[in-house]
Design a protein around this motif. Structure first.
Motif, mmCIF file in Angstrom:
data_model
loop_
_atom_site.group_PDB
_atom_site.id
_atom_site.type_symbol
_atom_site.label_atom_id
_atom_site.label_comp_id
_atom_site.label_asym_id
_atom_site.label_seq_id
_atom_site.Cartn_x
_atom_site.Cartn_y
_atom_site.Cartn_z
ATOM 1 N N GLY A 201 1.175 -1.275 0.211
ATOM 2 C CA GLY A 201 0.241 0.150 -0.084
ATOM 3 C C GLY A 201 0.791 1.471 0.247
ATOM 4 N N LEU A 202 2.112 0.962 -0.418
ATOM 5 C CA LEU A 202 2.449 2.074 -0.553
ATOM 6 C C LEU A 202 3.050 2.992 -2.019
ATOM 7 C CD1 LEU A 202 6.353 0.888 1.226
ATOM 8 C CD2 LEU A 202 4.341 2.306 2.282
ATOM 9 N N ASP A 203 3.132 4.237 -1.657
ATOM 10 C CA ASP A 203 3.144 4.892 -3.405
ATOM 11 C C ASP A 203 4.624 4.372 -3.716
ATOM 12 O OD1 ASP A 203 4.108 6.994 -4.945
ATOM 13 O OD2 ASP A 203 3.055 8.266 -3.579
ATOM 14 N N PRO A 204 4.730 4.310 -4.564
ATOM 15 C CA PRO A 204 6.210 3.222 -5.155
ATOM 16 C C PRO A 204 6.430 4.534 -6.031
ATOM 17 C CG PRO A 204 4.178 3.082 -6.905
ATOM 18 C CD PRO A 204 3.618 3.463 -5.571
ATOM 19 N N LYS A 205 6.130 5.805 -6.438
ATOM 20 C CA LYS A 205 6.980 6.976 -6.171
ATOM 21 C C LYS A 205 8.303 7.334 -5.498
ATOM 22 C CE LYS A 205 4.755 8.864 -10.454
ATOM 23 N NZ LYS A 205 3.194 9.105 -10.937
ATOM 24 N N ARG A 206 7.351 7.107 -3.791
ATOM 25 C CA ARG A 206 7.786 7.900 -2.706
ATOM 26 C C ARG A 206 8.890 6.770 -2.023
ATOM 27 N NH1 ARG A 206 3.152 10.687 0.608
ATOM 28 N NH2 ARG A 206 2.093 11.829 -0.361
ATOM 29 N N VAL A 207 8.622 5.677 -2.540
ATOM 30 C CA VAL A 207 9.650 4.814 -1.889
ATOM 31 C C VAL A 207 10.845 4.182 -2.691
ATOM 32 C CG1 VAL A 207 10.134 2.595 -2.236
ATOM 33 C CG2 VAL A 207 7.670 3.266 -1.855
ATOM 34 N N LEU A 208 11.200 4.602 -4.096
ATOM 35 C CA LEU A 208 11.831 4.186 -5.211
ATOM 36 C C LEU A 208 12.822 6.382 -4.710
ATOM 37 C CD1 LEU A 208 13.070 4.511 -7.999
ATOM 38 C CD2 LEU A 208 11.841 6.104 -8.830
ATOM 39 N N GLU A 209 11.930 7.293 -4.304
ATOM 40 C CA GLU A 209 12.837 8.592 -3.991
ATOM 41 C C GLU A 209 13.603 8.583 -3.332
ATOM 42 O OE1 GLU A 209 11.668 12.873 -1.901
ATOM 43 O OE2 GLU A 209 10.388 12.220 -3.268
ATOM 44 N N SER A 210 13.105 6.849 -1.796
ATOM 45 C CA SER A 210 14.094 7.031 -0.475
ATOM 46 C C SER A 210 14.756 5.993 -0.964
ATOM 47 C CB SER A 210 12.771 6.689 0.558
ATOM 48 O OG SER A 210 12.218 7.261 1.226
ATOM 49 N N ILE A 211 15.294 5.303 -1.597
ATOM 50 C CA ILE A 211 16.052 3.848 -1.876
ATOM 51 C C ILE A 211 16.349 4.339 -3.190
ATOM 52 C CG2 ILE A 211 14.212 2.426 -0.936
ATOM 53 C CD1 ILE A 211 14.152 1.189 -3.850
ATOM 54 N N GLU A 212 16.200 5.182 -3.948
ATOM 55 C CA GLU A 212 17.472 4.676 -5.328
ATOM 56 C C GLU A 212 19.450 5.349 -4.993
ATOM 57 O OE1 GLU A 212 15.967 7.520 -8.515
ATOM 58 O OE2 GLU A 212 15.312 8.415 -7.440
ATOM 59 N N THR A 213 19.431 6.590 -3.767
ATOM 60 C CA THR A 213 20.174 7.303 -3.980
ATOM 61 C C THR A 213 21.000 6.124 -2.707
ATOM 62 O OG1 THR A 213 19.096 8.314 -2.421
ATOM 63 C CG2 THR A 213 19.310 9.046 -4.425
ATOM 64 N N GLY A 214 20.572 5.846 -1.947
ATOM 65 C CA GLY A 214 20.433 3.860 -0.999
ATOM 66 C C GLY A 214 21.837 3.322 -1.440
ATOM 67 N N ALA A 215 22.093 2.145 -1.001
ATOM 68 C CA ALA A 215 22.745 0.635 -1.396
ATOM 69 C C ALA A 215 21.954 0.179 -2.351
ATOM 70 C CB ALA A 215 23.093 0.025 -0.433
ATOM 71 N N ALA A 216 20.630 0.275 -2.439
ATOM 72 C CA ALA A 216 19.882 0.041 -3.386
ATOM 73 C C ALA A 216 19.710 0.551 -4.817
ATOM 74 C CB ALA A 216 18.545 -0.209 -3.440
ATOM 75 N N GLY A 217 20.654 2.014 -4.697
ATOM 76 C CA GLY A 217 20.599 2.080 -6.276
ATOM 77 C C GLY A 217 21.709 1.422 -7.142
ATOM 78 N N SER A 218 21.086 1.554 -8.145
ATOM 79 C CA SER A 218 21.376 0.954 -9.781
ATOM 80 C C SER A 218 20.644 2.077 -10.678
ATOM 81 C CB SER A 218 20.627 -0.358 -9.843
ATOM 82 O OG SER A 218 19.423 -0.414 -10.296
ATOM 83 N N TRP A 219 21.042 1.641 -11.949
ATOM 84 C CA TRP A 219 20.794 2.384 -13.607
ATOM 85 C C TRP A 219 19.439 1.719 -13.746
ATOM 86 C CZ3 TRP A 219 18.708 1.070 -18.038
ATOM 87 C CH2 TRP A 219 18.912 2.692 -18.837
ATOM 88 N N SER A 220 19.100 0.311 -12.998
ATOM 89 C CA SER A 220 17.735 -0.042 -14.074
ATOM 90 C C SER A 220 16.641 0.346 -12.449
ATOM 91 C CB SER A 220 17.600 -1.575 -13.953
ATOM 92 O OG SER A 220 18.566 -1.947 -14.485
ATOM 93 N N LEU A 221 17.428 0.961 -11.658
ATOM 94 C CA LEU A 221 15.924 0.813 -10.757
ATOM 95 C C LEU A 221 15.894 2.506 -10.966
ATOM 96 C CD1 LEU A 221 14.817 0.338 -7.414
ATOM 97 C CD2 LEU A 221 16.536 2.058 -5.559
#
Length: 293
Positions: A201-221
């Motif tokens: 039930g999360l907002d996927p755009k907000r999730v992306l905003e949180s995780i893409e600059t952390g350890a999970a970051g990647s070009w594909s992400l």
């Protein structure tokens, strides 16, 4: 090798990425000759000043440097070998650069046959998809003689930013296999992440905003997750071509007695997509499959 300040460049293969790559070369003021099996794909380039040629042989005869960006190893074989191929018709001292993701063994074969005729060869596959091709920011992985790489570097800089000479002929293709292996596992993770976020039930755009600059970051992400969220499965890189790449990587891994379980799993999922008729979709369509379960 080519001595002219700005060599005449022939470009073969004007698909999703090749068209943009050729366009960036043309913008830099080079004389550009183009060929593609489907002639209409060259129309935009010809309108900007490129010159159409009727065959790979015609490209080779009239060029100092030939770049190819086609689909499959079989396509590479077809345009490079035989009486009507690039190698047979290229002028002595010319340079050929195959930027198709293909077999390392084929890159070595092209290098050896070209060398016999006084032609210089590089294998230089790329990564970065349609966005990187459009923006001239591709990652280029080159194999072949270092001096030849350095001579072609000014042209590479028109289409890429991260440009690395990897070693002898075939090394560029081996490096691209490393790239594709990393992407294969990462794509599964990116798609599962998005499916999880939506189920929670999360907002996927907000999730992306949180995780893409952390350890999970990647070009594909960063680049493909927004497309998945929007339901945009147009190809930046085709499913059918990714399957081809994974097949090559699996074959090379087997020859080195290396087990690649994540790669095998990723390929099995993409095989399902191809069976569903989605071979011409972008690789991000994997999200559709994963989100069903």
């Amino acid at each position: 090798m080519v001595k002219t300040e700005k060599p005449v460049i022939g470009f073969i293969g004007l698909g999703v990425m090749g068209n943009s790559m050729a366009s960036n070369i043309l913008k830099a003021g080079y004389d550009l000759l183009v060929y593609n099996r489907t002639k209409s794909k060259s129309d935009s380039l010809v309108a900007k000043g490129a010159k159409w040629k009727d065959s790979p042989a015609d490209i080779a005869v009239n060029s100092d440097l030939v770049i190819s960006m086609v689909g499959y190893p079989g396509d590479v074989e077809e345009i490079y070998f035989g009486e009507c191929g690039i190698i047979e018709n290229m002028k002595k001292g010319g340079i050929i650069v195959d930027m198709t993701t293909s077999k390392p063994s084929l890159a070595e074969k092209i290098y050896d046959e070209a060398k016999k005729r006084g032609i210089y060869s590089l294998d230089a596959p790329v990564s970065g998809g349609d966005i990187g091709a459009r923006d001239g920011t591709l990652s280029i992985m080159a194999g072949g003689d270092r001096k030849v790489f350095e001579e072609v570097l000014p042209v590479f800089k028109l289409i890429g930013k991260n440009i690395v000479w990897q070693g002898k002929a075939g090394s560029g293709q081996h490096t691209k296999m490393c790239n594709q292996i990393a992407i294969a596992g990462n794509m599964m993770g990116v798609c599962e992440m998005l499916a999880y976020a939506e189920k929670a039930g999360l907002d996927p755009k907000r999730v992306l905003e949180s995780i893409e600059t952390g350890a999970a970051g990647s070009w594909s992400l960063s680049n493909l997750t927004p497309r998945m969220i929007d339901g945009d499965f147009k190809p930046g890189f085709y499913v059918k071509h990714f399957i081809k790449d994974m097949n090559i990587a699996l074959e090379e891994a087997r020859s080195m007695q290396l087990n690649t379980p994540a790669l095998k799993l990723a390929k099995s999922l993409y095989d399902l997509l191809e069976k569903e008729g989605k071979g011409n979709c972008g690789t991000q369509v994997l999200y559709e499959l994963i989100s069903r379960y």
